[in-house]
Scaffold this motif. Sequence first.
Motif, PDB file in Angstrom:
ATOM      1  N   LEU A  91      30.230   3.892 -53.841  1.00 13.62           N
ATOM      2  CA  LEU A  91      31.198   4.857 -54.350  1.00 13.62           C
ATOM      3  C   LEU A  91      30.671   5.530 -55.612  1.00 13.62           C
ATOM      4  CD1 LEU A  91      33.939   6.242 -54.322  1.00 13.62           C
ATOM      5  CD2 LEU A  91      34.878   4.242 -55.505  1.00 13.62           C
ATOM      6  N   LEU A  95      30.086   9.518 -56.033  1.00 13.64           N
ATOM      7  CA  LEU A  95      30.792  10.280 -57.064  1.00 13.64           C
ATOM      8  C   LEU A  95      29.839  10.992 -58.020  1.00 13.64           C
ATOM      9  CD1 LEU A  95      33.751   7.864 -57.874  1.00 13.64           C
ATOM     10  CD2 LEU A  95      33.813   9.966 -56.511  1.00 13.64           C
ATOM     11  N   LEU A 109      32.776  10.909 -49.020  1.00  9.96           N
ATOM     12  CA  LEU A 109      33.955  10.056 -49.229  1.00  9.96           C
ATOM     13  C   LEU A 109      34.750   9.921 -47.927  1.00  9.96           C
ATOM     14  CD1 LEU A 109      35.136  11.285 -52.749  1.00  9.96           C
ATOM     15  CD2 LEU A 109      34.101   9.067 -52.187  1.00  9.96           C
ATOM     16  N   TYR A 113      35.457   6.427 -46.129  1.00 10.41           N
ATOM     17  CA  TYR A 113      36.819   5.898 -46.195  1.00 10.41           C
ATOM     18  C   TYR A 113      37.805   6.471 -45.169  1.00 10.41           C
ATOM     19  CZ  TYR A 113      35.059   4.015 -50.530  1.00 10.41           C
ATOM     20  OH  TYR A 113      34.308   3.344 -51.458  1.00 10.41           O
TER      21      TYR A 113
END
Length: 131
Positions: A91, A95, A109, A113
């Motif tokens: 993550l 990011l 992302l 997810y």
Amino acid sequence: NEPLFNYVQRAGSTTNSFNTKRIEDRFTVLNSIKSFLVSENIYNELKLEYYSCYLIYLPLSGGVQISVYSDKKYKSLKELEERLDKKIYTLANILNLRRTHFKKMLALLLIKYCKPMFIYLAKREKQKNFQ
């Protein structure tokens, strides 16, 4: 202005189908790049750039190929994720793309997810580009 040529993409053509060899080739290329950076003692200096390249060309581009062309989308995406370097496919690293590759960060992302939404959007984008 007249078009120079016209072409048709057949449903089963090489450019319009999924082939696991394409994903394999991506892993080979990224491993070669990393080996080169390490051998030249510049990996640590260029690690963030390598991570960006890795994330964009393996899970993102590979994920798009799978989402658009594979018959077994979820299975193939899961297999791809299992092969990814867990130190890079994080993550935090995803990011880190927000300043330079915001849309790609959002897509990554979704892959990580919310795979159904990513698959839907990838297929929709592909259809939009060929209409």
